[in-house]
Write a protein that holds these residues in place. Structure first.
Motif, PDB file in Angstrom:
ATOM      1  N   GLN A  37       1.076   8.546   0.843  1.00  0.00           N
ATOM      2  CA  GLN A  37       1.526   7.182   1.132  1.00  0.00           C
ATOM      3  C   GLN A  37       1.414   6.812   2.605  1.00  0.00           C
ATOM      4  O   GLN A  37       1.352   5.634   2.945  1.00  0.00           O
ATOM      5  CB  GLN A  37       2.954   6.983   0.653  1.00  0.00           C
ATOM      6  N   TYR A  38       1.328   7.802   3.476  1.00  0.00           N
ATOM      7  CA  TYR A  38       1.239   7.500   4.902  1.00  0.00           C
ATOM      8  C   TYR A  38      -0.144   7.009   5.328  1.00  0.00           C
ATOM      9  O   TYR A  38      -0.322   6.561   6.453  1.00  0.00           O
ATOM     10  CB  TYR A  38       1.675   8.707   5.727  1.00  0.00           C
ATOM     11  N   MET A  70       0.833  -1.209   0.000  1.00  0.00           N
ATOM     12  CA  MET A  70       0.000   0.000   0.000  1.00  0.00           C
ATOM     13  C   MET A  70       0.863   1.253   0.000  1.00  0.00           C
ATOM     14  O   MET A  70       0.520   2.247  -0.634  1.00  0.00           O
ATOM     15  CB  MET A  70      -0.927   0.019   1.221  1.00  0.00           C
ATOM     16  N   PHE A  71       1.963   1.207   0.726  1.00  0.00           N
ATOM     17  CA  PHE A  71       2.880   2.346   0.803  1.00  0.00           C
ATOM     18  C   PHE A  71       3.388   2.721  -0.588  1.00  0.00           C
ATOM     19  O   PHE A  71       3.604   3.886  -0.882  1.00  0.00           O
ATOM     20  CB  PHE A  71       4.049   1.982   1.732  1.00  0.00           C
ATOM     21  N   LYS A  72       3.560   1.733  -1.440  1.00  0.00           N
ATOM     22  CA  LYS A  72       4.047   1.986  -2.795  1.00  0.00           C
ATOM     23  C   LYS A  72       2.917   2.290  -3.782  1.00  0.00           C
ATOM     24  O   LYS A  72       3.118   3.001  -4.755  1.00  0.00           O
ATOM     25  CB  LYS A  72       4.859   0.790  -3.285  1.00  0.00           C
ATOM     26  N   LEU A  73       1.724   1.752  -3.553  1.00  0.00           N
ATOM     27  CA  LEU A  73       0.618   1.923  -4.489  1.00  0.00           C
ATOM     28  C   LEU A  73      -0.165   3.222  -4.307  1.00  0.00           C
ATOM     29  O   LEU A  73      -0.636   3.795  -5.283  1.00  0.00           O
ATOM     30  CB  LEU A  73      -0.359   0.754  -4.361  1.00  0.00           C
ATOM     31  N   LEU A  74      -0.317   3.678  -3.091  1.00  0.00           N
ATOM     32  CA  LEU A  74      -1.179   4.830  -2.836  1.00  0.00           C
ATOM     33  C   LEU A  74      -0.770   6.090  -3.589  1.00  0.00           C
ATOM     34  O   LEU A  74      -1.650   6.812  -4.072  1.00  0.00           O
ATOM     35  CB  LEU A  74      -1.278   5.093  -1.331  1.00  0.00           C
ATOM     36  N   PRO A  75       0.511   6.408  -3.748  1.00  0.00           N
ATOM     37  CA  PRO A  75       0.855   7.615  -4.521  1.00  0.00           C
ATOM     38  C   PRO A  75       0.385   7.550  -5.979  1.00  0.00           C
ATOM     39  O   PRO A  75       0.087   8.580  -6.573  1.00  0.00           O
ATOM     40  CB  PRO A  75       2.378   7.680  -4.443  1.00  0.00           C
ATOM     41  N   HIS A  76       0.271   6.377  -6.553  1.00  0.00           N
ATOM     42  CA  HIS A  76      -0.211   6.239  -7.928  1.00  0.00           C
ATOM     43  C   HIS A  76      -1.694   6.586  -8.047  1.00  0.00           C
ATOM     44  O   HIS A  76      -2.171   6.877  -9.140  1.00  0.00           O
ATOM     45  CB  HIS A  76       0.021   4.819  -8.455  1.00  0.00           C
ATOM     46  N   PHE A  77      -2.396   6.533  -6.933  1.00  0.00           N
ATOM     47  CA  PHE A  77      -3.812   6.863  -6.920  1.00  0.00           C
ATOM     48  C   PHE A  77      -4.059   8.277  -6.404  1.00  0.00           C
ATOM     49  O   PHE A  77      -5.198   8.655  -6.153  1.00  0.00           O
ATOM     50  CB  PHE A  77      -4.579   5.853  -6.054  1.00  0.00           C
ATOM     51  N   ALA A  97      -1.156   4.403   4.320  1.00  0.00           N
ATOM     52  CA  ALA A  97      -0.921   2.952   4.391  1.00  0.00           C
ATOM     53  C   ALA A  97      -0.846   2.471   5.835  1.00  0.00           C
ATOM     54  O   ALA A  97      -1.127   1.304   6.109  1.00  0.00           O
ATOM     55  CB  ALA A  97       0.358   2.588   3.650  1.00  0.00           C
ATOM     56  N   LEU A  98      -0.499   3.352   6.742  1.00  0.00           N
ATOM     57  CA  LEU A  98      -0.454   2.957   8.153  1.00  0.00           C
ATOM     58  C   LEU A  98      -1.836   2.615   8.688  1.00  0.00           C
ATOM     59  O   LEU A  98      -1.957   1.949   9.712  1.00  0.00           O
ATOM     60  CB  LEU A  98       0.186   4.075   8.989  1.00  0.00           C
ATOM     61  N   PHE A  99      -2.864   3.056   7.994  1.00  0.00           N
ATOM     62  CA  PHE A  99      -4.232   2.727   8.356  1.00  0.00           C
ATOM     63  C   PHE A  99      -4.483   1.222   8.195  1.00  0.00           C
ATOM     64  O   PHE A  99      -5.457   0.691   8.728  1.00  0.00           O
ATOM     65  CB  PHE A  99      -5.178   3.543   7.474  1.00  0.00           C
ATOM     66  N   CYS A 100      -3.595   0.537   7.477  1.00  0.00           N
ATOM     67  CA  CYS A 100      -3.737  -0.918   7.257  1.00  0.00           C
ATOM     68  C   CYS A 100      -3.401  -1.724   8.501  1.00  0.00           C
ATOM     69  O   CYS A 100      -3.537  -2.953   8.479  1.00  0.00           O
ATOM     70  CB  CYS A 100      -2.849  -1.371   6.108  1.00  0.00           C
ATOM     71  N   ILE A 101      -2.967  -1.075   9.549  1.00  0.00           N
ATOM     72  CA  ILE A 101      -2.733  -1.799  10.799  1.00  0.00           C
ATOM     73  C   ILE A 101      -4.040  -2.422  11.275  1.00  0.00           C
ATOM     74  O   ILE A 101      -4.048  -3.523  11.812  1.00  0.00           O
ATOM     75  CB  ILE A 101      -2.130  -0.859  11.865  1.00  0.00           C
ATOM     76  N   LEU A 102      -5.127  -1.703  11.019  1.00  0.00           N
ATOM     77  CA  LEU A 102      -6.453  -2.236  11.336  1.00  0.00           C
ATOM     78  C   LEU A 102      -6.988  -3.001  10.129  1.00  0.00           C
ATOM     79  O   LEU A 102      -6.856  -2.541   9.002  1.00  0.00           O
ATOM     80  CB  LEU A 102      -7.413  -1.089  11.656  1.00  0.00           C
ATOM     81  N   PRO A 103      -7.589  -4.149  10.347  1.00  0.00           N
ATOM     82  CA  PRO A 103      -8.127  -4.909   9.205  1.00  0.00           C
ATOM     83  C   PRO A 103      -9.166  -4.117   8.414  1.00  0.00           C
ATOM     84  O   PRO A 103      -9.206  -4.194   7.188  1.00  0.00           O
ATOM     85  CB  PRO A 103      -8.760  -6.143   9.854  1.00  0.00           C
ATOM     86  N   VAL A 104      -9.981  -3.343   9.088  1.00  0.00           N
ATOM     87  CA  VAL A 104     -10.984  -2.534   8.406  1.00  0.00           C
ATOM     88  C   VAL A 104     -10.302  -1.452   7.569  1.00  0.00           C
ATOM     89  O   VAL A 104     -10.796  -1.073   6.512  1.00  0.00           O
ATOM     90  CB  VAL A 104     -11.957  -1.910   9.434  1.00  0.00           C
ATOM     91  N   GLY A 105      -9.158  -0.978   8.018  1.00  0.00           N
ATOM     92  CA  GLY A 105      -8.420   0.044   7.286  1.00  0.00           C
ATOM     93  C   GLY A 105      -7.980  -0.437   5.917  1.00  0.00           C
ATOM     94  O   GLY A 105      -8.026   0.322   4.944  1.00  0.00           O
ATOM     95  N   THR A 106      -7.585  -1.677   5.818  1.00  0.00           N
ATOM     96  CA  THR A 106      -7.185  -2.237   4.529  1.00  0.00           C
ATOM     97  C   THR A 106      -8.373  -2.278   3.578  1.00  0.00           C
ATOM     98  O   THR A 106      -8.257  -1.910   2.409  1.00  0.00           O
ATOM     99  CB  THR A 106      -6.615  -3.650   4.722  1.00  0.00           C
TER     100      THR A 106
END
Length: 57
Positions: free
Chosen positions: A28-29, A17-24, A31-40
Motif C-alpha cells: 500500500q505504500y 490508491m492506499f486502499k486499492l493497492l493491497p487488493h492487487f 500509493a505515495l508514488f502518486c505524489i508525481l502525476p506520472v506515478g499515478t
C-alpha cells in the motif's frame, strides 16, 4: 495557490490508491508514488495488468 491545488489532487489520488493497492497484491505504500502525476499513471497501468492476470484465473 497552485501548490494547494496540487496537494489536494495528490491527496485525492493517494487515499484511494492506499486502499486499492493491497487488493492487487501490491504494498500500500506504493500509493505515495502518486505524489508525481506520472506515478499515478504508472500505478493505474500496473493495476490494470494485475487485473488481467486475476481475470485469467
Amino acid at each position: 495557490m497552485e501548490m494547494l491545488w496540487w496537494l489536494l489532487i495528490a491527496a485525492a489520488s493517494i487515499i484511494p490508491m492506499f486502499k486499492l493497492l493491497p487488493h492487487f497484491g501490491l504494498n500500500q505504500y506504493w500509493a505515495l508514488f502518486c505524489i508525481l502525476p506520472v506515478g499515478t499513471i504508472v500505478l493505474l497501468w500496473v493495476m490494470a495488468m494485475k487485473l488481467q492476470e486475476l481475470e485469467k484465473r
